[in-house]
Design an enzyme around this catalytic site. Sequence first.
Site, PDB file in Angstrom:
ATOM      1  N   ASN A 180      27.243  10.477   5.376  1.00  0.00           N
ATOM      2  CA  ASN A 180      28.354   9.248   6.183  1.00  0.00           C
ATOM      3  C   ASN A 180      29.530   9.420   5.392  1.00  0.00           C
ATOM      4  O   ASN A 180      31.119   8.967   5.851  1.00  0.00           O
ATOM      5  CB  ASN A 180      27.546   7.292   5.424  1.00  0.00           C
ATOM      6  N   GLY A 183      21.253   9.129  -0.898  1.00  0.00           N
ATOM      7  CA  GLY A 183      20.830   9.782   0.837  1.00  0.00           C
ATOM      8  C   GLY A 183      20.065   8.498   1.054  1.00  0.00           C
ATOM      9  O   GLY A 183      20.293   7.234   0.599  1.00  0.00           O
ATOM     10  N   THR A 231      13.311   9.667   1.500  1.00  0.00           N
ATOM     11  CA  THR A 231      14.149  12.000   0.479  1.00  0.00           C
ATOM     12  C   THR A 231      14.260  11.209  -1.189  1.00  0.00           C
ATOM     13  O   THR A 231      13.482  12.294  -1.744  1.00  0.00           O
ATOM     14  CB  THR A 231      15.627  12.351   1.241  1.00  0.00           C
ATOM     15  N   GLU A 282      20.804   7.884  -5.667  1.00  0.00           N
ATOM     16  CA  GLU A 282      21.267   6.853  -4.821  1.00  0.00           C
ATOM     17  C   GLU A 282      21.331   6.495  -3.407  1.00  0.00           C
ATOM     18  O   GLU A 282      21.261   6.817  -2.708  1.00  0.00           O
ATOM     19  CB  GLU A 282      22.884   6.906  -4.758  1.00  0.00           C
ATOM     20  N   CYS A 335      26.774   2.916   3.048  1.00  0.00           N
ATOM     21  CA  CYS A 335      25.616   1.622   2.491  1.00  0.00           C
ATOM     22  C   CYS A 335      25.892   0.846   2.149  1.00  0.00           C
ATOM     23  O   CYS A 335      24.656   0.092   1.432  1.00  0.00           O
ATOM     24  CB  CYS A 335      24.728   3.020   1.190  1.00  0.00           C
ATOM     25  N   GLU A 339      25.774   5.424 -11.575  1.00  0.00           N
ATOM     26  CA  GLU A 339      26.847   6.750 -11.470  1.00  0.00           C
ATOM     27  C   GLU A 339      28.271   5.887 -11.455  1.00  0.00           C
ATOM     28  O   GLU A 339      28.358   4.750 -11.902  1.00  0.00           O
ATOM     29  CB  GLU A 339      27.503   7.370  -9.633  1.00  0.00           C
TER      30      GLU A 339
HETATM   31  P1  NAD Z   1      18.540  12.195   3.713  1.00  0.00           P
HETATM   32  O1  NAD Z   1      17.613  11.414   3.049  1.00  0.00           O
HETATM   33  O2  NAD Z   1      18.104  12.453   5.463  1.00  0.00           O
HETATM   34  O3  NAD Z   1      19.944  12.931   3.568  1.00  0.00           O
HETATM   35  C1  NAD Z   1      20.463  12.582   2.607  1.00  0.00           C
HETATM   36  C2  NAD Z   1      21.016  14.682   1.980  1.00  0.00           C
HETATM   37  O4  NAD Z   1      19.513  15.500   1.092  1.00  0.00           O
HETATM   38  C3  NAD Z   1      21.205  15.996   3.447  1.00  0.00           C
HETATM   39  O5  NAD Z   1      22.121  16.511   1.997  1.00  0.00           O
HETATM   40  C4  NAD Z   1      19.822  16.345   3.616  1.00  0.00           C
HETATM   41  O6  NAD Z   1      19.844  17.570   3.791  1.00  0.00           O
HETATM   42  C5  NAD Z   1      18.595  16.635   1.972  1.00  0.00           C
HETATM   43  N1  NAD Z   1      17.571  16.201   2.330  1.00  0.00           N
HETATM   44  C6  NAD Z   1      16.774  15.593   3.497  1.00  0.00           C
HETATM   45  N2  NAD Z   1      15.694  16.140   3.140  1.00  0.00           N
HETATM   46  C7  NAD Z   1      15.024  16.641   1.925  1.00  0.00           C
HETATM   47  C8  NAD Z   1      14.262  17.020   1.125  1.00  0.00           C
HETATM   48  N3  NAD Z   1      13.017  17.054   1.966  1.00  0.00           N
HETATM   49  N4  NAD Z   1      14.775  17.457  -0.144  1.00  0.00           N
HETATM   50  C9  NAD Z   1      15.921  17.918  -0.614  1.00  0.00           C
HETATM   51  N5  NAD Z   1      16.842  16.805   0.335  1.00  0.00           N
HETATM   52  C10 NAD Z   1      16.979  16.887   1.319  1.00  0.00           C
HETATM   53  O7  NAD Z   1      19.438  10.749   4.089  1.00  0.00           O
HETATM   54  P2  NAD Z   1      21.186  10.870   5.517  1.00  0.00           P
HETATM   55  O8  NAD Z   1      20.877  10.410   6.783  1.00  0.00           O
HETATM   56  O9  NAD Z   1      21.624  11.422   5.580  1.00  0.00           O
HETATM   57  O10 NAD Z   1      21.724   9.688   4.730  1.00  0.00           O
HETATM   58  C11 NAD Z   1      21.904   7.732   5.032  1.00  0.00           C
HETATM   59  C12 NAD Z   1      21.412   7.525   3.804  1.00  0.00           C
HETATM   60  O11 NAD Z   1      22.350   7.638   2.558  1.00  0.00           O
HETATM   61  C13 NAD Z   1      21.086   6.478   4.051  1.00  0.00           C
HETATM   62  O12 NAD Z   1      19.119   5.785   4.290  1.00  0.00           O
HETATM   63  C14 NAD Z   1      22.699   5.498   3.167  1.00  0.00           C
HETATM   64  O13 NAD Z   1      21.625   4.451   2.953  1.00  0.00           O
HETATM   65  C15 NAD Z   1      22.081   6.310   2.169  1.00  0.00           C
HETATM   66  N6  NAD Z   1      23.230   6.628   1.271  1.00  0.00           N
HETATM   67  C16 NAD Z   1      23.021   5.842   0.155  1.00  0.00           C
HETATM   68  C17 NAD Z   1      24.724   5.707  -0.725  1.00  0.00           C
HETATM   69  C18 NAD Z   1      24.052   5.240  -2.195  1.00  0.00           C
HETATM   70  O14 NAD Z   1      25.244   5.011  -3.208  1.00  0.00           O
HETATM   71  N7  NAD Z   1      23.190   4.372  -1.990  1.00  0.00           N
HETATM   72  C19 NAD Z   1      26.097   6.180  -0.455  1.00  0.00           C
HETATM   73  C20 NAD Z   1      25.118   6.636   0.908  1.00  0.00           C
HETATM   74  C21 NAD Z   1      24.749   7.032   1.558  1.00  0.00           C
END
Ligand code: NAD
Length: 480
Positions: free
Chosen positions: A150, A226, A230, A248, A282, A461
């Site tokens: 994002n 993420g 995950t 996060e 997020c 963080e």
């Molecule tokens: P995601 O969890 O699908 O992916 C995030 C990262 O994890 C990617 O690089 C992905 O390739 C990797 N990943 C996926 N499966 C994995 C596994 N089994 N093992 C290790 N790595 C793996 O998330 P997304 O769709 O990329 O992002 C959106 C999410 O991120 C939303 O839930 C959002 O709220 C969250 N987010 C949180 C923050 C925060 O600071 N709290 C900030 C931005 C986004």
Amino acid sequence: MEKLQNYIGGKLIPPHSGEYFNNYEPAKGAVYSLIPDSDENDIDAAVIAAKKAFPEWSVMPKQKRSNLLLKLADFILKNADQIAKEESIDNGKPLKLAKQVDIPRAESNIRFFATAILHFESESHSMENTAINYTLREPIGIVGAISPWNLPLYLFTWKIAPALAAGNCVVAKPSEITPFTAYTLSKLCIEAGIPEGVLNIVHGHGKKVGEAISKHPEIKVISFTGGTETGARIASIAAPMFKKLSLELGGKNANIIFDDCDFDEMIKVTIRSSFANQGQICLCGSRILIQRGLYKKFKEEFVKQTRKLTVGNPLLESTKIGAVVSEAHMNKILSYIDIAKSEGGKIIVGGNRVYLNGENMEGWFVEPTIIEGLDNTCRTNQEEIFGPVVTLQPFDTEEEAIAIANGTQYGLSSTVWTNDVKRTHNIAQKLHAGIVWINCWLVRDLRTPFGGTKNSGVGREGGFEALRFFTEAKNVCIQL
Ligand code: NAD
């Protein structure tokens, strides 16, 4: 078609498998570059490179490390317009947003931690006439950094910068949905003279590359941003290996509006906190809670302002809402709008895919959407949609607003609009959230702790919190 490369041991190299997969431009719905389909072999190579670099990097005088990182920040600044364009094309976000927020923030992340390390100090505890203790904070070794799509370069650098500044070497994986600016960063690292192996960037799928990072025995620390699911998967692998974890995760943030607020300012900021980056931040306030006396006036003005938001080609100056990041994500957002309808929600603005003309004909665009008439327990108000979709809920009392705001599995952030000073302190204490904004949103001081409670994450963080996370504390006790 451009083939992105991994950055391992200071060199741009193809993946071990020799395979690539498609990278899409969301605003066109078309493939425009190819991503290395890396696997555990590439992670092994990155770890070997990081291990080789660690002895020198970890003891390098802080000033020298800082200067190298500042040079990298200078290169981001020098190329900022080009990188912003890359980010907009890769993610679908308005170019204006990438120019104003994403890329300046990526640069300042690096500058901030490059200088923060110079001021980072450790504690000393004196035991009167018995002994004196002092704490050494030492780099841990190899850090794994995994980031989402994002805010691609913004969040990637938010992890890498403190880990490197603290003297660790890093194996980092950007999201496979938005890998482009991480690739550019690897080229800038080479130009800036970042020593070989200090930072390694491996592209590919989460299930292959992300899991290989989680499982690798030599990677002692993982910083992940993420989705909550995950995060749970990573924790299930890393926790039994006693890795240090910072997670996060997702959110379902409440934006609580009291009838004594500064109305014009609140509307202006609420438009942003609802729809900035197509609602894919997020910290966006996807549940808007409005005190009943203000509900009608709020709804009228909020609907009016939302209707003015131009959905369009992200590269155009006039565009306020760009493309959502992928076809799958667009379908997820649209499916939640259907869920909202089936739960009895009324769509008062938007609710549909937008079809543009010309080169954006196949692009993935969704109307900014406002839904009302749903209570807090339904799926629409409980699950993270992560798109340009908000719900409106009325409330009567402060206690009721707090109960609704806290009534989800998440606890990332909250925004409160009120001019009652006593109430601001009371509500800030009672909200389940890592971050509470009062009469503002997304105002960020990089020194402050950043993170979520409940299923929004573990750890903080930002500022010295990050430098503490990326170092191991060792107490030394000397008898007097
Ligand atoms: P995601 O969890 O699908 O992916 C995030 C990262 O994890 C990617 O690089 C992905 O390739 C990797 N990943 C996926 N499966 C994995 C596994 N089994 N093992 C290790 N790595 C793996 O998330 P997304 O769709 O990329 O992002 C959106 C999410 O991120 C939303 O839930 C959002 O709220 C969250 N987010 C949180 C923050 C925060 O600071 N709290 C900030 C931005 C986004």
